[in-house]
Design an enzyme around this catalytic site. Structure first.
Site, PDB file in Angstrom:
ATOM      1  CB  SER A 172      -0.856   0.003   1.269  1.00 41.39           C
ATOM      2  OG  SER A 172      -1.392   1.291   1.500  1.00 41.39           O
ATOM      3  CE1 TYR A 177      -4.576  -2.106   4.955  1.00 39.39           C
ATOM      4  CE2 TYR A 177      -3.486   0.005   4.588  1.00 39.39           C
ATOM      5  CZ  TYR A 177      -4.096  -1.129   4.091  1.00 39.39           C
ATOM      6  OH  TYR A 177      -4.220  -1.303   2.727  1.00 39.39           O
TER       7      TYR A 177
HETATM    8  P1  NAD Z   1     -11.183  -6.229  -0.342  1.00 39.18           P
HETATM    9  O1  NAD Z   1     -11.754  -6.121   1.023  1.00 39.18           O
HETATM   10  O2  NAD Z   1     -12.102  -6.250  -1.497  1.00 39.18           O
HETATM   11  O3  NAD Z   1     -10.208  -7.480  -0.465  1.00 39.18           O
HETATM   12  C1  NAD Z   1      -9.557  -8.076   0.611  1.00 39.18           C
HETATM   13  C2  NAD Z   1      -9.738  -9.564   0.453  1.00 39.18           C
HETATM   14  O4  NAD Z   1      -8.974 -10.237   1.460  1.00 39.18           O
HETATM   15  C3  NAD Z   1     -11.199  -9.979   0.635  1.00 39.18           C
HETATM   16  O5  NAD Z   1     -11.583 -10.817  -0.431  1.00 39.18           O
HETATM   17  C4  NAD Z   1     -11.198 -10.736   1.962  1.00 39.18           C
HETATM   18  O6  NAD Z   1     -12.161 -11.778   2.008  1.00 39.18           O
HETATM   19  C5  NAD Z   1      -9.782 -11.297   1.942  1.00 39.18           C
HETATM   20  N1  NAD Z   1      -9.337 -11.700   3.286  1.00 39.18           N
HETATM   21  C6  NAD Z   1      -9.455 -10.984   4.435  1.00 39.18           C
HETATM   22  N2  NAD Z   1      -8.974 -11.713   5.460  1.00 39.18           N
HETATM   23  C7  NAD Z   1      -8.535 -12.899   4.923  1.00 39.18           C
HETATM   24  C8  NAD Z   1      -7.932 -14.047   5.468  1.00 39.18           C
HETATM   25  N3  NAD Z   1      -7.681 -14.136   6.789  1.00 39.18           N
HETATM   26  N4  NAD Z   1      -7.631 -15.071   4.631  1.00 39.18           N
HETATM   27  C9  NAD Z   1      -7.880 -14.989   3.293  1.00 39.18           C
HETATM   28  N5  NAD Z   1      -8.471 -13.915   2.733  1.00 39.18           N
HETATM   29  C10 NAD Z   1      -8.782 -12.883   3.547  1.00 39.18           C
HETATM   30  O7  NAD Z   1     -10.180  -4.991  -0.456  1.00 39.18           O
HETATM   31  P2  NAD Z   1      -9.048  -4.711  -1.559  1.00 39.18           P
HETATM   32  O8  NAD Z   1      -8.980  -3.249  -1.667  1.00 39.18           O
HETATM   33  O9  NAD Z   1      -9.250  -5.521  -2.753  1.00 39.18           O
HETATM   34  O10 NAD Z   1      -7.742  -5.182  -0.773  1.00 39.18           O
HETATM   35  C11 NAD Z   1      -6.819  -6.109  -1.326  1.00 39.18           C
HETATM   36  C12 NAD Z   1      -5.418  -5.755  -0.855  1.00 39.18           C
HETATM   37  O11 NAD Z   1      -5.059  -4.503  -1.410  1.00 39.18           O
HETATM   38  C13 NAD Z   1      -5.271  -5.633   0.648  1.00 39.18           C
HETATM   39  O12 NAD Z   1      -4.016  -6.198   1.045  1.00 39.18           O
HETATM   40  C14 NAD Z   1      -5.255  -4.129   0.856  1.00 39.18           C
HETATM   41  O13 NAD Z   1      -4.550  -3.752   2.016  1.00 39.18           O
HETATM   42  C15 NAD Z   1      -4.543  -3.681  -0.408  1.00 39.18           C
HETATM   43  N6  NAD Z   1      -4.755  -2.270  -0.743  1.00 39.18           N
HETATM   44  C16 NAD Z   1      -5.956  -1.820  -1.200  1.00 39.18           C
HETATM   45  C17 NAD Z   1      -6.089  -0.481  -1.532  1.00 39.18           C
HETATM   46  C18 NAD Z   1      -7.357   0.109  -2.065  1.00 39.18           C
HETATM   47  O14 NAD Z   1      -7.411   1.318  -2.262  1.00 39.18           O
HETATM   48  N7  NAD Z   1      -8.394  -0.659  -2.338  1.00 39.18           N
HETATM   49  C19 NAD Z   1      -5.002   0.382  -1.379  1.00 39.18           C
HETATM   50  C20 NAD Z   1      -3.796  -0.102  -0.904  1.00 39.18           C
HETATM   51  C21 NAD Z   1      -3.678  -1.446  -0.603  1.00 39.18           C
END
Ligand code: NAD
Length: 270
Positions: free
Chosen positions: A155, A168
């Site tokens: 991130s 986080y």
């Molecule tokens: P999201 O909530 O759609 O996806 C997160 C996924 O992780 C979900 O499908 C959830 O079921 C899964 N998950 C959570 N706990 C879990 C576990 N214990 N075992 C297996 N799966 C698990 O959100 P996203 O935005 O798609 O996030 C995906 C990644 O991207 C994360 O690591 C997040 O920190 C990172 N991220 C997202 C953004 C953003 O702007 N969306 C920005 C920076 C980083």
């Protein structure tokens, strides 16, 4: 999104947390580029199966496997099932992650442990299992010039401190050093490990930040490119880092953030 289906032909990929958001986009993009994909999910079985259904209907190969990435036994069982069904692994996308926000003085040990266990320990556990298989199998030149590739979803908060989200931001800072240290240790065995640092991408993790006009206007002040990202912005970067097109890229972080890390507060002078 269209790719040459030959780019990742013959490669087997595992995407954690692939039932939504960036993991889902990564799984769909990898499948379009020709990889067979494991769609890992935690609780959203139906969503994962529907993604698998779409990929297969599109002529690709995919299976859904449930596992909590924070649990060592569950991770080992998931990898064993993948190796049974797909024979090996070439690409790991360490994507699963969550937030459990609180003001620092109100943050409970459970809030802290949950986020560190899923976001950081989960990436360690999955990377270790993938690396074992990469080392066992070695390079197959007809598949890829690497013995394996790992992409860690970090991130912008691996470098931007975030008040109210200490757990986080710490987990993402940890991913940076986990990724670099693994890359250094495993480079001689032709294993490539990199991170992607997304900025603000529209997914369920951050709905509150973009779903109302007021919130979105505030968010856009932090994004020099003038738009919030979409999941495919990340899926495309994942495909590139997984492919031999990025063979000389190792131990680095690709920021896919519309310029969020450019200190936008300085856009009009200091
Ligand atoms: P999201 O909530 O759609 O996806 C997160 C996924 O992780 C979900 O499908 C959830 O079921 C899964 N998950 C959570 N706990 C879990 C576990 N214990 N075992 C297996 N799966 C698990 O959100 P996203 O935005 O798609 O996030 C995906 C990644 O991207 C994360 O690591 C997040 O920190 C990172 N991220 C997202 C953004 C953003 O702007 N969306 C920005 C920076 C980083």
């Amino acid at each position: 999104m269209s790719y040459s289906p030959c780019l990742l032909k013959g490669q087997k990929a595992l995407v954690t947390g692939a039932s939504s958001g960036l993991g889902e986009a990564s799984a769909r993009c990898l499948a379009k580029a020709g990889a067979a994909v494991v769609v890992n999910y935690h609780s959203e079985k139906e969503e994962a199966e529907s993604i698998v259904h779409d990929i297969v209907a599109d002529g690709g190969e995919a299976i859904a496997i449930g596992a909590n990435v924070a649990k060592e036994d569950g991770v080992k069982t998931m990898f064993a099932q993948m190796l049974r069904e797909f024979g090996t692994i070439d690409i790991l996308v360490n994507n699963a992650g969550l937030q459990k926000d609180a003001a620092f003085v109100d943050m409970t040990l459970n809030d802290w442990n949950l986020v560190i266990n899923v976001n950081l320990t989960g990436q360690f556990l999955c990377a270790r299992e993938a690396a074992k298989e990469f080392l066992r199998r070695g390079v197959k030149p007809d598949v890829s010039c690497a013995a394996g590739k790992i992409i860690c979803m970090s991130s912008v908060h691996q470098v931007i401190p975030w008040a109210g989200h200490v757990n986080y931001a710490t987990s993402k800072g940890g991913i940076d050093m986990l990724m670099k240290s693994m890359a250094l240790e495993l480079a001689p065995q032709k294993i490539r490990i990199n991170s992607i640092a997304p900025g603000a991408i529209e997914t369920q993790i951050n709905t509150a930040a973009w779903s109302t006009p007021e919130a979105k206007a505030k968010l856009l002040q932090l994004i020099p490119s003038g738009r919030v990202g979409i999941p495919d912005d990340i899926g495309k970067a994942v495909v590139w880092l997984a492919s031999d097109d990025s063979d000389y890229v190792n131990g680095t972080t690709l920021f896919v953030d519309g310029g969020m890390t450019l200190y936008p507060g300085f856009a009009k002078g200091g």
